[in-house]
Design a protein around this motif. Structure first.
Motif, PDB file in Angstrom:
ATOM      1  N   UNK A 190       0.830  -1.207   0.000  1.00  0.00           N
ATOM      2  CA  UNK A 190       0.000   0.000   0.000  1.00  0.00           C
ATOM      3  C   UNK A 190       0.864   1.256   0.000  1.00  0.00           C
ATOM      4  N   UNK A 191       1.932   1.246   0.811  1.00  0.00           N
ATOM      5  CA  UNK A 191       2.827   2.407   0.886  1.00  0.00           C
ATOM      6  C   UNK A 191       3.496   2.681  -0.458  1.00  0.00           C
ATOM      7  N   UNK A 192       4.002   1.627  -1.101  1.00  0.00           N
ATOM      8  CA  UNK A 192       4.651   1.784  -2.408  1.00  0.00           C
ATOM      9  C   UNK A 192       3.654   2.303  -3.445  1.00  0.00           C
ATOM     10  N   UNK A 193       2.435   1.773  -3.418  1.00  0.00           N
ATOM     11  CA  UNK A 193       1.403   2.210  -4.372  1.00  0.00           C
ATOM     12  C   UNK A 193       1.073   3.683  -4.184  1.00  0.00           C
ATOM     13  N   UNK A 194       0.902   4.101  -2.924  1.00  0.00           N
ATOM     14  CA  UNK A 194       0.607   5.505  -2.650  1.00  0.00           C
ATOM     15  C   UNK A 194       1.770   6.409  -3.048  1.00  0.00           C
ATOM     16  N   UNK A 195       2.995   5.932  -2.832  1.00  0.00           N
ATOM     17  CA  UNK A 195       4.171   6.730  -3.208  1.00  0.00           C
ATOM     18  C   UNK A 195       4.240   6.912  -4.721  1.00  0.00           C
ATOM     19  N   UNK A 196       3.887   5.869  -5.468  1.00  0.00           N
ATOM     20  CA  UNK A 196       3.870   5.975  -6.937  1.00  0.00           C
ATOM     21  C   UNK A 196       2.836   7.004  -7.377  1.00  0.00           C
ATOM     22  N   UNK A 197       1.641   6.938  -6.752  1.00  0.00           N
ATOM     23  CA  UNK A 197       0.592   7.913  -7.070  1.00  0.00           C
ATOM     24  C   UNK A 197       1.068   9.327  -6.736  1.00  0.00           C
ATOM     25  N   UNK A 198       1.756   9.447  -5.602  1.00  0.00           N
ATOM     26  CA  UNK A 198       2.256  10.753  -5.172  1.00  0.00           C
ATOM     27  C   UNK A 198       3.295  11.303  -6.151  1.00  0.00           C
ATOM     28  N   UNK A 199       4.200  10.446  -6.620  1.00  0.00           N
ATOM     29  CA  UNK A 199       5.241  10.862  -7.576  1.00  0.00           C
ATOM     30  C   UNK A 199       4.617  11.301  -8.897  1.00  0.00           C
ATOM     31  N   UNK A 200       3.651  10.524  -9.372  1.00  0.00           N
ATOM     32  CA  UNK A 200       2.961  10.876 -10.627  1.00  0.00           C
ATOM     33  C   UNK A 200       2.242  12.216 -10.479  1.00  0.00           C
ATOM     34  N   UNK A 201       1.608  12.417  -9.316  1.00  0.00           N
ATOM     35  CA  UNK A 201       0.905  13.674  -9.063  1.00  0.00           C
ATOM     36  C   UNK A 201       1.873  14.849  -9.028  1.00  0.00           C
ATOM     37  N   UNK A 202       3.034  14.671  -8.415  1.00  0.00           N
ATOM     38  CA  UNK A 202       4.035  15.748  -8.348  1.00  0.00           C
ATOM     39  C   UNK A 202       4.574  16.085  -9.729  1.00  0.00           C
TER      40      UNK A 202
END
Length: 227
Positions: A125-137
């Motif tokens: 879950x943490x890795x998935x959220x981090x990927x979403x966060x990076x894409x958003x940034x």
């Protein structure tokens, strides 16, 4: 997910797996066994009384212990003796999943298997959220370089990034300290048993309560108003 959760919850109460989850047996109306008795205690008493439990090649299962206690040692009182088990969900005054296990507990592998499954899910879950966060940034960065940046979209991305950060932090704050305490308890560095109800009833459910508030922006609105 429901099927997996239901299976994990039901396995400890199935009679076929009692040797992996039952900690002790209570034999009623019997002067030799006071209170809940473990397999090791049964072995010592049966060997002293009967003299064959250790010398015979006997599978020391709860079924065989019942046969020795009821079927051999007290044959005449067979109909008067009954027993209750100290089962997986009966180790605490409140019916709870047993996470705080010792190395000699029969359910130590099962409990740690569930804890490791929770830890793996947290990492995924943490890795998935981090990927979403990076894409958003990256999206926000591209828009900020444009001639006519979309402020609404950038603000929405920033809000998403804050929300993801809160979700990861709450998941970490609830589960990682709990797993560390479980490990220290298993290694017998500390005895966390007295505080188990607090962890299971208060601390762990906080994560389930906070996440819906984060998804709905309610918690962020409350924090903003408090500031």
């Amino acid at each position: 997910v429901f099927t997996v959760s239901l299976t994990i919850a039901l396995i400890p109460v199935l009679p076929v797996y009692e040797d992996h989850f039952v900690n002790a047996l209570y034999v009623k109306d019997n002067p030799l066994f006071k209170g809940f008795t473990t397999k090791q205690e049964f072995g010592r008493v049966i060997f002293a009384y009967y003299g064959r439990f250790k010398t015979e090649n006997v599978d020391r299962s709860w079924e065989n212990i019942r046969k020795f206690v009821i079927g051999r040692m007290f044959t005449q009182d067979h109909n008067k003796i009954s027993s209750d088990t100290l089962s997986f969900y009966g180790n605490d005054a409140v019916c709870l999943f047993k996470y705080f296990v010792k190395r000699d507990d029969p359910q130590v592998k099962f409990s740690w298997g569930v804890l490791l499954l929770n830890f793996v899910c947290f990492i995924i879950i943490t890795i998935s959220y981090m990927i979403v966060n990076i894409v958003s940034m990256k999206s926000s960065l591209v828009l900020s370089k444009g001639k006519d940046p979309n402020k609404t979209f950038r603000n929405r991305n920033k809000k998403l990034q804050r929300k993801i950060s809160f979700i990861i932090m709450t998941d970490f704050a609830c589960w990682i300290p709990f797993i560390v305490v479980c490990a220290l308890n298993t290694l017998e560095v500390i005895d966390a048993s007295p505080s188990y109800a607090l962890f299971s009833i208060v601390i762990l459910p906080i994560n389930s309560v906070i996440n819906p508030l984060l998804y709905d922006d309610t918690l962020l609105v409350i924090v903003r108003r408090l500031q």
